[in-house]
Scaffold this active site. Sequence first.
Site, PDB file in Angstrom:
ATOM      1  N   GLU A  88       0.846  -1.187   0.000  1.00 37.68           N
ATOM      2  CA  GLU A  88       0.000   0.000   0.000  1.00 37.68           C
ATOM      3  C   GLU A  88       0.894   1.253   0.000  1.00 37.68           C
ATOM      4  O   GLU A  88       2.101   1.178   0.268  1.00 37.68           O
ATOM      5  CB  GLU A  88      -0.902   0.002   1.236  1.00 37.68           C
ATOM      6  CG  GLU A  88      -1.818  -1.202   1.345  1.00 37.68           C
ATOM      7  CD  GLU A  88      -2.876  -1.223   0.272  1.00 37.68           C
ATOM      8  OE1 GLU A  88      -3.388  -0.129  -0.074  1.00 37.68           O
ATOM      9  OE2 GLU A  88      -3.188  -2.307  -0.235  1.00 37.68           O
ATOM     10  N   HIS A  89       0.309   2.398  -0.286  1.00 34.75           N
ATOM     11  CA  HIS A  89       1.020   3.675  -0.260  1.00 34.75           C
ATOM     12  C   HIS A  89       0.249   4.650   0.627  1.00 34.75           C
ATOM     13  O   HIS A  89      -0.977   4.575   0.717  1.00 34.75           O
ATOM     14  CB  HIS A  89       1.144   4.258  -1.679  1.00 34.75           C
ATOM     15  CG  HIS A  89       2.049   3.469  -2.569  1.00 34.75           C
ATOM     16  ND1 HIS A  89       3.239   3.960  -3.051  1.00 34.75           N
ATOM     17  CD2 HIS A  89       1.945   2.205  -3.061  1.00 34.75           C
ATOM     18  CE1 HIS A  89       3.826   3.040  -3.805  1.00 34.75           C
ATOM     19  NE2 HIS A  89       3.049   1.974  -3.829  1.00 34.75           N
ATOM     20  N   PRO A  90       0.929   5.568   1.283  1.00 37.87           N
ATOM     21  CA  PRO A  90       0.220   6.526   2.135  1.00 37.87           C
ATOM     22  C   PRO A  90      -0.585   7.507   1.288  1.00 37.87           C
ATOM     23  O   PRO A  90      -0.063   8.099   0.339  1.00 37.87           O
ATOM     24  CB  PRO A  90       1.351   7.235   2.881  1.00 37.87           C
ATOM     25  CG  PRO A  90       2.550   7.084   1.999  1.00 37.87           C
ATOM     26  CD  PRO A  90       2.394   5.780   1.292  1.00 37.87           C
ATOM     27  N   THR A  96       2.434  10.060  -2.208  1.00 37.29           N
ATOM     28  CA  THR A  96       2.189   8.623  -2.122  1.00 37.29           C
ATOM     29  C   THR A  96       3.438   7.817  -2.481  1.00 37.29           C
ATOM     30  O   THR A  96       3.444   6.598  -2.350  1.00 37.29           O
ATOM     31  CB  THR A  96       1.057   8.204  -3.075  1.00 37.29           C
ATOM     32  OG1 THR A  96       1.427   8.539  -4.421  1.00 37.29           O
ATOM     33  CG2 THR A  96      -0.250   8.900  -2.713  1.00 37.29           C
TER      34      THR A  96
END
Length: 268
Positions: A88-90, A96
């Site tokens: 996942e990415h922030p 991101t």
Amino acid sequence: MALSPFTLKQADFAALDRVGLRLPGMRETKSLTTTSRIEAPATIIATVVPGAELRVGAFCSLSGGTLNNVHFGRYCALAAGTVIGTHEHPTDWLTTSRTAYWPQVYGWDELVAPDRASDIRAGKRPFTGSCPVTEIGNDVWIGQGCFIKSGVKIGHGAIIGARSVITRDVPPYAVVLGTPGRVVRLRFAEPLVERLLALQWWRYSIYDLFAAPFDDVARAIDVIEDRIAEGAVTPYEAPVVTPADLAEPQALAVRLAAQFPAPMAAAG
């Protein structure tokens, strides 16, 4: 999380295959977390990401796709092309991009800012949601080409239809289809599901349960319950393999050969 390195050669794959561990998907894995474990027998043809946390229960057949940070119960079947455990990415950070929480990605920090690389790494902020562990229950069948989001929990006995996209938890014995995945029905009526969950038949070797009529679930439950009550069957004590064991694959093969019956251990 601490990693345990190992290297498997062609002769190691052949030796382990003969004693119930078929692991071609781990040719390039090279390391797993120290908390990883595999019960034998098991087949892992799916590609395992280096450094993953991997737990696989006995009698699993993981036939294809990519696996990262995932726990499987026993008797799971995974078809080709499935992806489990992507990063996942922030979404609420400035960016991101992985560079924000993993500045050494591809060695870019050393390339672009070699004089500040150590300070940059020291000051990086962790992104704890990068790749949470995905939990797959016992007796789960995942069809071809599925995508399963990191951190999802799939209940015992569930079926995930081909090409489905799973972004949320799946209840036990649910049949899930589509994008996004939706529950279309239960495999069995709720009273049977409750009995199956209470029975937890996967604790046993299926080869000890063939007195049960597998094609009649209610009767099979009756027979298995009776055999357990009579003491005719006991839980299957699976040989457990750790990454440290994989670092000594020939010794592991000898140990497994001693634990399995001679005909299986001698099979070519």
